[in-house]
Design an enzyme around this catalytic site. Structure first.
Site, PDB file in Angstrom:
ATOM      1  N   HIS A 212      27.331  24.429  30.938  1.00 44.16           N
ATOM      2  CA  HIS A 212      28.950  23.362  29.906  1.00 44.16           C
ATOM      3  C   HIS A 212      28.124  22.344  29.302  1.00 44.16           C
ATOM      4  CE1 HIS A 212      30.911  26.125  32.590  1.00 44.16           C
ATOM      5  NE2 HIS A 212      30.206  26.267  33.123  1.00 44.16           N
TER       6      HIS A 212
ATOM      7  N   ALA B 222      34.336  24.347  37.042  1.00 44.85           N
ATOM      8  CA  ALA B 222      33.009  24.437  36.369  1.00 44.85           C
ATOM      9  C   ALA B 222      32.733  23.211  35.762  1.00 44.85           C
ATOM     10  CB  ALA B 222      32.751  25.758  36.294  1.00 44.85           C
TER      11      ALA B 222
HETATM   12  N1  LIG Z   1      38.289  26.971  36.014  1.00 47.39           N
HETATM   13  C1  LIG Z   1      37.152  27.014  36.444  1.00 47.39           C
HETATM   14  O1  LIG Z   1      36.392  26.216  35.890  1.00 47.39           O
HETATM   15  C2  LIG Z   1      36.265  28.851  37.081  1.00 47.39           C
HETATM   16  C3  LIG Z   1      35.244  29.206  37.448  1.00 47.39           C
HETATM   17  C4  LIG Z   1      34.429  29.462  37.618  1.00 47.39           C
HETATM   18  C5  LIG Z   1      35.924  31.137  38.301  1.00 47.39           C
HETATM   19  N2  LIG Z   1      36.924  30.315  37.840  1.00 47.39           N
HETATM   20  C6  LIG Z   1      37.828  31.406  37.924  1.00 47.39           C
HETATM   21  O2  LIG Z   1      38.296  31.779  39.602  1.00 47.39           O
HETATM   22  C7  LIG Z   1      38.247  33.296  39.203  1.00 47.39           C
HETATM   23  C8  LIG Z   1      38.286  33.991  40.744  1.00 47.39           C
HETATM   24  O3  LIG Z   1      36.405  33.978  40.905  1.00 47.39           O
HETATM   25  P1  LIG Z   1      35.304  35.158  41.702  1.00 47.39           P
HETATM   26  O4  LIG Z   1      34.288  34.574  41.098  1.00 47.39           O
HETATM   27  O5  LIG Z   1      35.796  34.218  43.332  1.00 47.39           O
HETATM   28  O6  LIG Z   1      36.312  36.145  41.531  1.00 47.39           O
HETATM   29  P2  LIG Z   1      35.442  37.202  42.176  1.00 47.39           P
HETATM   30  O7  LIG Z   1      35.993  38.908  41.660  1.00 47.39           O
HETATM   31  O8  LIG Z   1      34.329  37.042  43.329  1.00 47.39           O
HETATM   32  O9  LIG Z   1      36.763  37.075  43.275  1.00 47.39           O
HETATM   33  C9  LIG Z   1      38.221  37.762  43.196  1.00 47.39           C
HETATM   34  C10 LIG Z   1      38.985  37.946  44.816  1.00 47.39           C
HETATM   35  O10 LIG Z   1      40.062  37.909  44.099  1.00 47.39           O
HETATM   36  C11 LIG Z   1      40.842  39.416  44.360  1.00 47.39           C
HETATM   37  N3  LIG Z   1      42.115  39.773  43.737  1.00 47.39           N
HETATM   38  C12 LIG Z   1      42.347  40.590  42.721  1.00 47.39           C
HETATM   39  N4  LIG Z   1      43.252  40.206  42.432  1.00 47.39           N
HETATM   40  C13 LIG Z   1      44.155  39.984  43.371  1.00 47.39           C
HETATM   41  C14 LIG Z   1      46.176  40.205  43.755  1.00 47.39           C
HETATM   42  N5  LIG Z   1      46.707  40.380  42.787  1.00 47.39           N
HETATM   43  N6  LIG Z   1      46.024  40.127  45.361  1.00 47.39           N
HETATM   44  C15 LIG Z   1      44.691  39.804  45.896  1.00 47.39           C
HETATM   45  N7  LIG Z   1      43.667  39.005  45.699  1.00 47.39           N
HETATM   46  C16 LIG Z   1      43.399  39.725  44.528  1.00 47.39           C
HETATM   47  C17 LIG Z   1      40.065  40.483  44.445  1.00 47.39           C
HETATM   48  O11 LIG Z   1      39.174  41.550  45.132  1.00 47.39           O
HETATM   49  C18 LIG Z   1      38.707  39.568  45.303  1.00 47.39           C
HETATM   50  O12 LIG Z   1      38.306  39.211  45.895  1.00 47.39           O
HETATM   51  C19 LIG Z   1      38.667  34.015  38.495  1.00 47.39           C
HETATM   52  O13 LIG Z   1      39.467  34.562  37.472  1.00 47.39           O
HETATM   53  C20 LIG Z   1      37.486  33.617  37.200  1.00 47.39           C
HETATM   54  O14 LIG Z   1      37.515  33.548  36.476  1.00 47.39           O
HETATM   55  C21 LIG Z   1      37.803  29.696  36.697  1.00 47.39           C
END
Ligand SMILES: NC(=O)c1ccc[n+]([C@@H]2O[C@H](COP(=O)([O-])OP(=O)(O)OC[C@H]3O[C@@H](n4cnc5c(N)ncnc54)[C@H](O)[C@@H]3O)[C@@H](O)[C@H]2O)c1
Length: 276
Positions: free
Chosen positions: A230, A135
């Site tokens: 941010h 992000a």
């Molecule tokens: N690095 C960054 O700056 C940043 C920014 C935004 C989000 N994120 C992170 O990215 C990740 C994904 O975010 P999102 O918005 O896509 O979330 P989301 O909830 O829309 O999607 C996550 C998906 O992963 C699946 N999932 C969870 N555990 C699983 C497993 N063990 N096996 C298979 N699938 C699994 C869920 O069913 C869901 O479909 C989160 O951890 C979030 O905190 C990081």
């Protein structure tokens, strides 16, 4: 660079066979990242989902429902876009199998146990964990400036109060946050990531570039902002910098920033690029 990837010409030996990417999680970020990669015909994907998905999958995308099946498919790199818990349980096995991982859930590294498991798996599997900018941005500057040994960084996550409804209510600050910025947390990046595992990935990403002890994290509910914002303030021997990222939501899912999936796809593309 892994042995498989390096050639005298610098080109990727997997290029002729296509670029095979694994994706863990097919939610907002995983799906958008997959679509971005599939827009390039050189890519094919194997996606680990919790359960088989109903309906037609995009061309060049196959789904698996177990970690063993994902590893057996031998993707050249895996994108984790699931959760901190999924990262902790699944990423070390990929790394141990010699497959590099691009992690969205960077905050998972706040756990000493997960950190140690990742370091050991990278060493044994001769693989690397890639921390994407996610992000935010400016990590190259921060990491370079940190080498001076004299750097202090403040990372501030500034979101509309609606993003922190439960936390503000629990702290008795819901009313105050209607008219003024309210600081919900001030402290270390690992502690922030532990308290807010879905929201403070960027804080830990910044701290890993700057140094954990040199980074202060603030979490602010601010009625003056309309998007997830941010801010990174850097002061140090090499100079001062102030970076501000006002992220637009993904067009497909307002709960996640558009830039996150773009960053994951960009990190994958970079790993195949002979010019780093
Ligand atoms: N690095 C960054 O700056 C940043 C920014 C935004 C989000 N994120 C992170 O990215 C990740 C994904 O975010 P999102 O918005 O896509 O979330 P989301 O909830 O829309 O999607 C996550 C998906 O992963 C699946 N999932 C969870 N555990 C699983 C497993 N063990 N096996 C298979 N699938 C699994 C869920 O069913 C869901 O479909 C989160 O951890 C979030 O905190 C990081």
């Amino acid at each position: 660079m892994t042995q498989e990837r390096s050639t005298a010409a610098g080109a990727d030996p997997g290029e002729e066979a296509g670029r095979h990417v694994g994706v863990i999680g097919y939610g907002a970020a995983g799906r958008a990242c997959a679509a971005l990669l599939l827009a390039d015909p050189r890519y094919r994907l194997t996606v680990l989902m919790r359960s088989p998905m109903a309906g037609q999958l995009p061309d060049r995308l196959s789904a698996v429902t177990s970690l063993d099946a994902l590893i057996a498919a031998r993707p050249q790199i895996v994108v984790e876009a699931a959760s901190a818990e999924a990262f902790a349980t699944l990423a070390p096995a990929c790394l141990l199998a010699g497959i590099d991982v691009v992690a969205a859930s960077v905050g998972a590294l706040q756990s000493r146990e997960t950190w140690d498991a990742v370091v050991a798996a990278c060493s044994e599997g001769r693989s690397r964990l890639v921390l994407p900018s996610g992000a935010v941005g400016g990590l190259d500057y921060i990491a370079a400036a940190a080498l001076s040994g004299d750097i202090a960084v403040t990372y501030t996550s500034r979101k509309p109060p609606a993003a922190w409804t439960a936390e503000l209510a629990a702290a008795g600050l819901a009313e105050a946050a209607r008219s003024q910025a309210v600081t919900l947390f001030e402290g270390s990046a690992p502690e922030a990531a532990r308290l807010y595992p879905r929201n403070l990935n960027a804080g830990l990403t910044v701290a890993l570039a700057a140094g954990i002890d040199r980074t202060l994290v603030r979490v602010v509910a601010d009625p003056a902002v309309t998007t997830n914002t941010h801010e990174i303030a850097v002061t140090g021997a090499a100079g001062d910098a102030f970076l501000r990222f006002a992220n637009r939501p993904s067009p497909d899912n307002p709960k996640t920033s558009m830039i996150t999936a773009l960053s994951l796809a960009s990190a994958v593309r970079k790993r195949f690029d002979p010019m780093q």
